[in-house]
Design an enzyme around this catalytic site. Structure first.
Site, mmCIF file in Angstrom:
data_model
loop_
_atom_site.group_PDB
_atom_site.id
_atom_site.type_symbol
_atom_site.label_atom_id
_atom_site.label_comp_id
_atom_site.label_asym_id
_atom_site.label_seq_id
_atom_site.Cartn_x
_atom_site.Cartn_y
_atom_site.Cartn_z
ATOM 1 N N LYS A 22 0.841 -1.209 0.000
ATOM 2 C CA LYS A 22 0.000 0.000 0.000
ATOM 3 C C LYS A 22 0.873 1.255 0.000
ATOM 4 C CE LYS A 22 -1.755 1.638 3.992
ATOM 5 N NZ LYS A 22 -1.483 3.082 4.200
ATOM 6 N N ASN A 23 1.852 1.283 0.893
ATOM 7 C CA ASN A 23 2.637 2.508 1.047
ATOM 8 C C ASN A 23 3.560 2.787 -0.140
ATOM 9 O OD1 ASN A 23 1.362 2.968 3.411
ATOM 10 N ND2 ASN A 23 3.145 2.637 4.739
ATOM 11 N N ARG A 91 -4.550 10.676 4.666
ATOM 12 C CA ARG A 91 -3.527 11.714 4.755
ATOM 13 C C ARG A 91 -2.581 11.716 3.568
ATOM 14 N NH1 ARG A 91 -1.465 14.466 8.495
ATOM 15 N NH2 ARG A 91 0.553 13.905 7.650
ATOM 16 N N CYS A 115 -4.543 13.046 13.090
ATOM 17 C CA CYS A 115 -5.117 11.721 12.947
ATOM 18 C C CYS A 115 -4.842 10.964 14.231
ATOM 19 C CB CYS A 115 -4.564 10.993 11.734
ATOM 20 S SG CYS A 115 -2.895 10.456 11.958
ATOM 21 N N ARG A 120 1.090 14.771 13.062
ATOM 22 C CA ARG A 120 1.542 14.515 11.695
ATOM 23 C C ARG A 120 1.463 15.737 10.780
ATOM 24 N NH1 ARG A 120 -0.560 8.576 9.963
ATOM 25 N NH2 ARG A 120 1.321 8.524 8.761
ATOM 26 N N VAL A 122 2.704 18.688 7.920
ATOM 27 C CA VAL A 122 3.322 18.562 6.591
ATOM 28 C C VAL A 122 4.298 19.716 6.340
ATOM 29 C CG1 VAL A 122 1.497 17.194 5.520
ATOM 30 C CG2 VAL A 122 1.332 19.686 5.477
ATOM 31 N N ASP A 123 4.807 20.313 7.426
ATOM 32 C CA ASP A 123 5.690 21.473 7.289
ATOM 33 C C ASP A 123 6.925 21.179 6.432
ATOM 34 O OD1 ASP A 123 6.142 19.862 9.737
ATOM 35 O OD2 ASP A 123 7.956 21.057 9.896
ATOM 36 N N GLN A 124 7.456 19.965 6.529
ATOM 37 C CA GLN A 124 8.674 19.638 5.766
ATOM 38 C C GLN A 124 8.392 19.573 4.263
ATOM 39 O OE1 GLN A 124 11.834 19.342 7.274
ATOM 40 N NE2 GLN A 124 10.565 20.224 8.877
ATOM 41 N N ASP A 304 5.420 0.880 11.889
ATOM 42 C CA ASP A 304 4.217 0.180 11.410
ATOM 43 C C ASP A 304 4.168 -1.288 11.853
ATOM 44 O OD1 ASP A 304 3.330 2.475 10.274
ATOM 45 O OD2 ASP A 304 3.669 1.881 8.196
ATOM 46 N N ILE A 326 8.913 7.342 16.522
ATOM 47 C CA ILE A 326 8.494 8.042 15.296
ATOM 48 C C ILE A 326 7.240 8.875 15.538
ATOM 49 C CG2 ILE A 326 7.887 7.783 12.838
ATOM 50 C CD1 ILE A 326 10.660 6.694 13.361
ATOM 51 N N ARG A 396 -8.214 -0.560 5.302
ATOM 52 C CA ARG A 396 -7.401 0.429 4.579
ATOM 53 C C ARG A 396 -6.051 -0.158 4.184
ATOM 54 N NH1 ARG A 396 -5.951 4.667 8.123
ATOM 55 N NH2 ARG A 396 -4.584 5.095 6.383
HETATM 56 C C1 UD1 Z 1 4.562 7.023 6.222
HETATM 57 C C2 UD1 Z 1 3.715 5.772 6.107
HETATM 58 C C3 UD1 Z 1 3.275 5.307 7.484
HETATM 59 C C4 UD1 Z 1 4.505 5.128 8.396
HETATM 60 C C5 UD1 Z 1 5.370 6.379 8.388
HETATM 61 C C6 UD1 Z 1 6.684 6.203 9.158
HETATM 62 C C7 UD1 Z 1 2.597 6.012 3.966
HETATM 63 C C8 UD1 Z 1 1.333 6.271 3.235
HETATM 64 N N1 UD1 Z 1 2.532 6.089 5.313
HETATM 65 O O1 UD1 Z 1 3.746 8.035 6.803
HETATM 66 O O2 UD1 Z 1 2.579 4.059 7.349
HETATM 67 O O3 UD1 Z 1 4.059 4.880 9.713
HETATM 68 O O4 UD1 Z 1 5.704 6.752 7.033
HETATM 69 O O5 UD1 Z 1 7.391 5.131 8.655
HETATM 70 O O6 UD1 Z 1 3.614 5.714 3.376
HETATM 71 N N2 UD1 Z 1 6.690 14.955 10.304
HETATM 72 C C9 UD1 Z 1 6.731 16.313 10.569
HETATM 73 N N3 UD1 Z 1 6.619 17.183 9.512
HETATM 74 C C10 UD1 Z 1 6.432 16.770 8.243
HETATM 75 C C11 UD1 Z 1 6.384 15.381 7.982
HETATM 76 C C12 UD1 Z 1 6.513 14.501 9.039
HETATM 77 O O7 UD1 Z 1 6.882 16.736 11.716
HETATM 78 O O8 UD1 Z 1 6.332 17.603 7.326
HETATM 79 C C13 UD1 Z 1 6.832 13.994 11.427
HETATM 80 C C14 UD1 Z 1 5.560 13.187 11.663
HETATM 81 O O9 UD1 Z 1 4.653 13.856 12.492
HETATM 82 C C15 UD1 Z 1 6.113 11.930 12.278
HETATM 83 C C16 UD1 Z 1 7.473 11.755 11.579
HETATM 84 O O10 UD1 Z 1 7.801 13.041 11.078
HETATM 85 O O11 UD1 Z 1 6.320 12.099 13.660
HETATM 86 C C17 UD1 Z 1 7.495 10.735 10.473
HETATM 87 O O12 UD1 Z 1 6.427 11.000 9.564
HETATM 88 P P1 UD1 Z 1 6.490 10.566 8.028
HETATM 89 O O13 UD1 Z 1 7.692 9.731 7.815
HETATM 90 O O14 UD1 Z 1 6.316 11.773 7.192
HETATM 91 O O15 UD1 Z 1 5.198 9.646 7.915
HETATM 92 P P2 UD1 Z 1 4.194 9.570 6.705
HETATM 93 O O16 UD1 Z 1 4.876 9.805 5.423
HETATM 94 O O17 UD1 Z 1 2.976 10.378 7.042
#
Ligand code: UD1
Length: 417
Positions: A22-23, A91, A115, A120, A122-124, A304, A326, A396
């Site tokens: 899925k991912n 998301r 969530c 979570r 998306v600032d990055q 995960d 994480i 999902r």
């Molecule tokens: C993806 C996976 C999810 C997995 C996660 C970590 C998909 C669809 N989902 O989620 O199953 O659990 O990777 O392996 O592939 N963060 C920020 N700012 C940002 C982005 C992330 O602070 O802009 C933080 C998040 O809150 C979290 C950490 O970074 O604490 C890791 O998040 P991220 O690796 O981005 O997870 P996803 O891509 O959402």
């Protein structure tokens, strides 16, 4: 709404096959926005998140069909609007941001919001796209992004983010000049996305390491691509063999990508061997014993799989420790496991587990995707009947989980809640 009713205490034995990831499929499907010719994707799992993505792609002007685990996409006139109704259910919808900006310099994407497993943000994603020349406004809960042509940049992520790395990778492939992503995520799903983009004509190197270099190309064309198998589904099946004292040959199991998980399962007493036909997982003669797990970005132990290995720890001899590094708030399965007789104490991001001889079936509530999988594992091992409610989370991410597990000896039925 459906629930799963599990009659526990049966040993699982036989062969079980892993579906497509899925991912990996989600970003790869979003990358179809970047293409200027039709594309075929195979080994796409039949899951709710995949159908949500296809619906969203359709709205964005990329018509797709789905049949027999194969998606066919056609390039169309792009409409830069991802509505809240779809984004709030998934998301990963935010992954259309990079491709839309790269292709038409415009994107209006509803902000995903929090969530169950934490804030979570998306600032990055936004910071990286800004460095490439995009400008963002927030309007009525939507991120409004615009740019002339994206230009290559050096982007150093503040933390390792899977989605952030994917969004920037997709933005960079059509940008002017070179982009360097530093502190990039190394997850196998990123490598799969990069390999797909390269097959379409992109120029990428360093995928699978923390520095990815992308030299922009003028256009990308469709190809035929098979999505990698799901390492988390595979890991969940290995764990199912362990918790039921069984023996499963897991077919299409991405062994190398599961090394951290396999090492921990072996430490707990399982025997896991790689054969040409799959990965054979057996519970050792002495049963399971406790261990310590700390979740980390790849190649560390995946967050995960945290809930699933905790289910094993609840019936393993001795004490175990889980540190979740994480996500904040990813221990919601703990209270439910405790309703089944597990002994767990949480303090901050650490959970201490004391193994008990057996769990007892109970009605429990799934709170997120992986928590649901952990409750199914616990239900398989428990004495009596377990009802896992709110399994829309499970649907999902796991394709026909009850059919797959029933075929190897489980007794699970789906019923209306
Ligand atoms: C993806 C996976 C999810 C997995 C996660 C970590 C998909 C669809 N989902 O989620 O199953 O659990 O990777 O392996 O592939 N963060 C920020 N700012 C940002 C982005 C992330 O602070 O802009 C933080 C998040 O809150 C979290 C950490 O970074 O604490 C890791 O998040 P991220 O690796 O981005 O997870 P996803 O891509 O959402």
């Amino acid at each position: 709404m459906d629930k799963l009713v599990i009659e526990g205490g049966r040993t699982l034995n036989g062969e079980i096959a892993v579906s497509g990831s899925k991912n990996a499929a989600l970003p790869i499907l979003f990358a179809s926005i970047l293409l200027d010719s039709p594309c075929t994707f195979s080994n796409v799992p039949d899951l709710r998140d995949i159908h949500t993505t296809l619906k969203l792609l359709h709205l964005l002007g990329v018509p797709c069909t789905y049949e027999n685990h194969t998606v066919r996409s056609e390039p169309g006139e792009l409409i830069p609007e991802a509505p809240y109704d779809l984004v709030r259910t998934m998301r990963a919808s935010v992954l259309c941001l990079g491709p839309l900006l790269a292709r038409i310099g415009l994107a209006r994407v509803a902000l995903p919001g929090g969530c169950a497993i934490g804030a979570r943000p998306v600032d990055q994603h936004l910071k990286g796209l800004e460095l490439m020349g995009a400008h963002f406004d927030l309007e009525g809960g939507n991120i409004l992004g615009s740019c002339e042509k994206l230009t290559g940049a050096r982007i150093v992520f503040d933390m390792v983010t899977v989605g952030g790395t994917e969004n920037l990778l997709m933005a960079a492939v059509l940008a002017d000049g070179e982009t360097i992503l530093e502190n990039a995520a190394c997850e196998p799903e990123i490598v799969d996305l990069a390999n797909f983009l390269v097959a379409c004509g992109a120029d990428i190197s360093g995928q699978g390491t923390s520095v990815i270099r992308v030299r922009g190309v003028p256009s990308l064309s469709g190809t035929s691509y098979a999505v990698m198998p799901d390492r988390i589904e595979a890991g969940t099946f290995l764990a199912a063999a362990g918790i039921t004292g069984g023996r499963l040959l897991v077919k299409n199991c991405p062994y190398d990508e599961l090394k951290a998980v396999i090492a921990k399962l072996e430490e707990m007493g399982m025997s896991i061997t790689h054969h040409p036909g799959g990965v054979l997982a057996e519970c050792g003669q002495l049963g399971l014993s406790g261990t310590e797990v700390e979740t980390r970005p790849y190649p560390g132990f995946p967050t995960d799989m945290q809930a699933q290995i905790m289910a094993l720890m609840t019936v393993a001899k001795g004490a175990s420790v889980v540190e979740e590094r994480i996500f904040e708030n990813r221990f919601m399965h703990v209270l439910e496991l405790m309703r089944m007789g597990a002994r767990i104490k949480v303090s901050g991001h650490t959970a201490m587990v004391h193994g008990v001889p057996t769990l007892t079936g109970a009605p429990v509530m799934a709170s997120d995707l992986r928590a649901s999988a952990s409750l199914v594992l616990a239900g398989l091992a428990a004495r009596g009947t377990t009802e896992v409610r709110r399994i829309y989370h499970l649907d999902r991410g796991y394709e026909c989980i009850e059919n797959k597990l029933n075929a190897v000896g489980a007794c699970i039925r789906r019923a209306e809640q």
